[in-house]
Design a protein around this motif. Structure first.
Motif, PDB file in Angstrom:
ATOM      1  N   VAL A  90       0.833  -1.199   0.000  1.00 45.78           N
ATOM      2  CA  VAL A  90       0.000   0.000   0.000  1.00 45.78           C
ATOM      3  C   VAL A  90       0.869   1.251   0.000  1.00 45.78           C
ATOM      4  CG1 VAL A  90      -1.694   1.320   1.324  1.00 45.78           C
ATOM      5  CG2 VAL A  90      -1.940  -1.170   1.095  1.00 45.78           C
ATOM      6  N   GLU A 126       2.259   1.781  -3.463  1.00 49.80           N
ATOM      7  CA  GLU A 126       1.241   2.330  -4.359  1.00 49.80           C
ATOM      8  C   GLU A 126       1.036   3.823  -4.101  1.00 49.80           C
ATOM      9  OE1 GLU A 126      -2.378   0.165  -4.050  1.00 49.80           O
ATOM     10  OE2 GLU A 126      -1.488  -1.766  -4.606  1.00 49.80           O
ATOM     11  N   ARG A 127       1.016   4.201  -2.823  1.00 50.76           N
ATOM     12  CA  ARG A 127       0.803   5.612  -2.480  1.00 50.76           C
ATOM     13  C   ARG A 127       1.942   6.469  -3.029  1.00 50.76           C
ATOM     14  NH1 ARG A 127       0.894   5.125   2.660  1.00 50.76           N
ATOM     15  NH2 ARG A 127      -1.307   4.556   2.836  1.00 50.76           N
ATOM     16  N   ARG A 166       1.640   6.863  -6.775  1.00 53.20           N
ATOM     17  CA  ARG A 166       0.577   7.798  -7.154  1.00 53.20           C
ATOM     18  C   ARG A 166       1.042   9.246  -6.978  1.00 53.20           C
ATOM     19  NH1 ARG A 166      -4.277   4.986  -7.736  1.00 53.20           N
ATOM     20  NH2 ARG A 166      -4.325   2.950  -6.704  1.00 53.20           N
ATOM     21  N   TYR A 221      -1.147   1.869 -18.287  1.00 54.47           N
ATOM     22  CA  TYR A 221      -1.591   1.335 -16.989  1.00 54.47           C
ATOM     23  C   TYR A 221      -2.661   0.264 -17.187  1.00 54.47           C
ATOM     24  CZ  TYR A 221      -4.076   1.045 -12.556  1.00 54.47           C
ATOM     25  OH  TYR A 221      -4.706   0.570 -11.427  1.00 54.47           O
ATOM     26  N   ARG A 240      -2.567  -3.725 -16.300  1.00 50.58           N
ATOM     27  CA  ARG A 240      -3.541  -4.324 -15.393  1.00 50.58           C
ATOM     28  C   ARG A 240      -4.170  -5.594 -15.952  1.00 50.58           C
ATOM     29  NH1 ARG A 240      -4.344  -5.275 -11.357  1.00 50.58           N
ATOM     30  NH2 ARG A 240      -6.515  -4.757 -10.875  1.00 50.58           N
ATOM     31  N   SER A 260      -0.349  -6.527 -10.952  1.00 54.50           N
ATOM     32  CA  SER A 260      -1.038  -5.931  -9.816  1.00 54.50           C
ATOM     33  C   SER A 260      -1.160  -4.420 -10.000  1.00 54.50           C
ATOM     34  CB  SER A 260      -0.262  -6.226  -8.528  1.00 54.50           C
ATOM     35  OG  SER A 260       0.996  -5.547  -8.558  1.00 54.50           O
ATOM     36  N   VAL A 261      -1.942  -3.794  -9.127  1.00 52.61           N
ATOM     37  CA  VAL A 261      -2.080  -2.335  -9.180  1.00 52.61           C
ATOM     38  C   VAL A 261      -0.717  -1.682  -8.989  1.00 52.61           C
ATOM     39  CG1 VAL A 261      -3.037  -0.323  -7.989  1.00 52.61           C
ATOM     40  CG2 VAL A 261      -4.481  -2.331  -8.418  1.00 52.61           C
ATOM     41  N   ARG A 262       0.067  -2.168  -8.042  1.00 54.75           N
ATOM     42  CA  ARG A 262       1.375  -1.569  -7.765  1.00 54.75           C
ATOM     43  C   ARG A 262       2.290  -1.691  -8.976  1.00 54.75           C
ATOM     44  NH1 ARG A 262       6.489  -2.630  -5.729  1.00 54.75           N
ATOM     45  NH2 ARG A 262       7.259  -1.140  -4.180  1.00 54.75           N
ATOM     46  N   GLN A 263       2.348  -2.870  -9.570  1.00 54.71           N
ATOM     47  CA  GLN A 263       3.188  -3.066 -10.752  1.00 54.71           C
ATOM     48  C   GLN A 263       2.693  -2.221 -11.929  1.00 54.71           C
ATOM     49  OE1 GLN A 263       2.624  -7.350 -10.781  1.00 54.71           O
ATOM     50  NE2 GLN A 263       4.803  -7.677 -10.407  1.00 54.71           N
ATOM     51  N   LEU A 273       1.030   0.635 -11.746  1.00 50.84           N
ATOM     52  CA  LEU A 273       1.411   2.023 -11.482  1.00 50.84           C
ATOM     53  C   LEU A 273       2.881   2.239 -11.793  1.00 50.84           C
ATOM     54  CD1 LEU A 273      -0.493   2.679  -8.122  1.00 50.84           C
ATOM     55  CD2 LEU A 273      -0.959   3.758 -10.328  1.00 50.84           C
ATOM     56  N   ASP A 299       9.529  -4.967  -9.615  1.00 48.45           N
ATOM     57  CA  ASP A 299       8.711  -5.304  -8.459  1.00 48.45           C
ATOM     58  C   ASP A 299       9.365  -6.311  -7.513  1.00 48.45           C
ATOM     59  OD1 ASP A 299       6.162  -4.790  -7.141  1.00 48.45           O
ATOM     60  OD2 ASP A 299       5.744  -6.910  -7.489  1.00 48.45           O
TER      61      ASP A 299
END
Length: 527
Positions: free
Chosen positions: A7, A10-11, A14, A104, A108, A112-115, A117, A346
């Motif tokens: 998390v 990801e933050r 972003r 992006y 997807r 994953s969302v993190r990868q 991003l 990652d």
């Protein structure tokens, strides 16, 4: 990696992505730094004045050798906001940001969302993509629509969705309207190589869906080609389909004159250098991303494997084509590279290799900076030095500092550090360019003087300059020394000449010097 680290990563991505968007939008303040952009803006302004948006012509009266989409977008921007540089660039930056979003979404499909991003951030901050995003041309639109075509094709392959097939065809059509046949050649070639290597299972409905995609392609792409071809005749057909600038012949011989045309043996190596260079500061993860993507077939056809095929197919096509070798031609492959690198960053598997590559590049850049600091540069080259230093100092610090963090197994911190220093480098380069450009290029200062004079005609001694045609509001004519002397004595003119040419006007009207410009240029008039 635990949930809190994921998390947190990801933050950070972003926030850095938002900062990257802000830095890119700050590029709206830049002057026009590329002659092609000025040329296209002049064509769009001509279309805006004449009201002719189908049969497009260059200022010299030849068939304009690009499809119309970018000219239409330029024209709409100028109609809405005028001819300010930011207006010419805004639509292009928005398309670049759309390309980041499509990348992006492409990631997807498998990551994953993190990868994902990370993949979007890699694209946004990669050197070639960021630079080209600020130079309105056809390459960013081509890249966007080709990435959309690849995304919707993969969606179709996974779900056999008629809508996905139709959107694939529409995306290819928009790519063709952006840059010509290459917008169809590249996606078809990528899919054909993918089918040959990976043998995916197509749904039983593929003939119907293919027909729908082809129909959608022709509905969107064909009308302009048909109408413009009927109006412009053989010159149009030669330009877009045969041996002209965008015809099939473009891929089999150098369509541009030198200096970009290269001998065949050097051309075979060009893109193997351009790709790592264009992916800075992420070059250290390029080979790991390609390797992981190539091996991803073990569990069946995958998006990572497709992205590898996509990247290598474009690279091979451009390498084997005897046409001109230009770094921006690689842009359609950069979203695929970003997805692969986003996956490779990652884990810790490739951190040591990436750190070695990054510190090696950082060392080379440090040596270049040290060498530059000891050089006595001529005035025209010295004007670029503030731009070079503003960019290379933070980029070099980012590469070396990120490599040191990777050596200490602080991978997340390294990615944040590299991204942040790269964005600082872009921001400093933008600020330095805004501040320095009028000392490098003379045409904005020249136009400020000339546009205040009620001049029937402006003569410019020297080669044709698209910057002059765009910035100077009066009719412009480019002449040699003899032409200048003849016109100077025959009519009232404003002229832009080198200082050394002033003596050649002796015997005619006395020159009145109304301004000076970089490059030892004088602005004179004879009335």
């Amino acid at each position: 990696m635990d949930h809190d680290q994921i998390v947190g990563g990801e933050r950070w991505f972003r926030w850095i992505g938002a900062a990257g968007i802000a830095v890119l939008l700050a590029g709206l303040a830049l002057p026009l730094t590329d002659g092609d952009t000025a040329f296209y803006a002049t064509v769009a302004r001509g279309a805006l004045k004449s009201g002719e948006w189908v049969a497009l012509y260059s200022p010299g009266g030849q068939v304009f050798d690009k499809p119309p989409l970018t000219i239409w977008l330029l024209g709409l921007s100028m109609a809405a906001f005028g001819s300010a540089e930011w207006a010419l660039r805004l639509w292009h930056i928005l398309l670049a940001l759309a390309t980041v979003f499509v990348t992006y979404r492409l990631a997807r499909l498998t990551l994953s969302v993190r990868q994902s991003l990370a993949a979007a951030l890699v694209l946004l901050t990669s050197g070639q993509f960021f630079y080209q995003s600020l130079v309105p041309q056809q390459d960013i639109p081509l890249t966007l629509f080709l990435a959309m075509a690849m995304y919707w094709y993969l969606r179709w392959e996974q779900a056999a969705d008629t809508r996905a097939a139709v959107l694939t065809g529409i995306s290819c059509a928009l790519a063709v309207l952006s840059k010509g046949l290459i917008g169809m050649v590249l996606p078809v070639l990528v899919v054909v190589v993918h089918l040959a290597l990976d043998r995916p299972r197509w749904p039983r409905s593929w003939p119907r869906h293919t027909a729908a995609a082809v129909l959608a392609f022709f509905i969107v792409a064909a009308p302009w080609f048909v109408v413009a071809g009927l109006r412009q005749g053989r010159a149009f057909v030669d330009t877009f389909f045969l041996s002209g600038a965008l015809g099939i012949g473009r891929f089999f011989h150098p369509a541009l004159s030198s200096p970009s045309a290269t001998p065949a043996w050097t051309g075979m190596l060009a893109y193997l250098i351009f790709l790592p260079l264009g992916m800075l500061p992420w070059t250290g993860w390029l080979w790991p991303g390609l390797r992981d993507g190539w091996q991803a077939r073990a569990g069946g056809p995958s998006v990572l494997r497709f992205c590898t095929v996509w990247l290598l197919t474009v690279l091979a096509f451009l390498t084997l084509s005897p046409g001109d070798k230009v770094i921006r031609y690689l842009l359609p492959a950069i979203p695929a590279a970003a997805v692969l690198i986003g996956h490779a960053t990652d884990g810790d598997r490739w951190s040591k290799l990436a750190s070695r590559v990054s510190i090696a590049i950082g060392g080379l850049l440090s040596a270049a900076l040290a060498w530059l600091s000891r050089q006595s540069l001529p005035a025209d080259a010295a004007a670029y030095l503030p731009l070079v230093l503003a960019f290379l100092l933070p980029l070099t610090a980012g590469l070396i500092g990120g490599a040191l963090l990777l050596f200490r197994s602080q991978r997340s911190q390294a990615l944040v550090f590299i991204s942040t220093l790269t964005l600082i480098a872009y921001g400093m380069l933008t600020a330095a360019t805004v501040r320095q450009w009028d000392r490098i290029s003379p045409w904005r200062p020249i136009s400020r003087v000339i546009n205040q004079i009620d001049a029937p005609r402006v003569l410019i001694m020297g080669e044709r300059s698209p910057f002059a045609e765009f910035y100077v509001e009066h009719p412009v004519e480019f002449v040699d020394r003899e032409g200048l002397i003849e016109r100077w004595r025959a009519e009232s003119v404003v002229a832009v000449i080198p200082v050394d040419a002033l003596a050649s006007l002796a015997g005619g009207p006395v020159p009145v010097i109304v301004g000076q410009a970089p490059g030892r240029l004088l602005i004179i008039r004879n009335f």
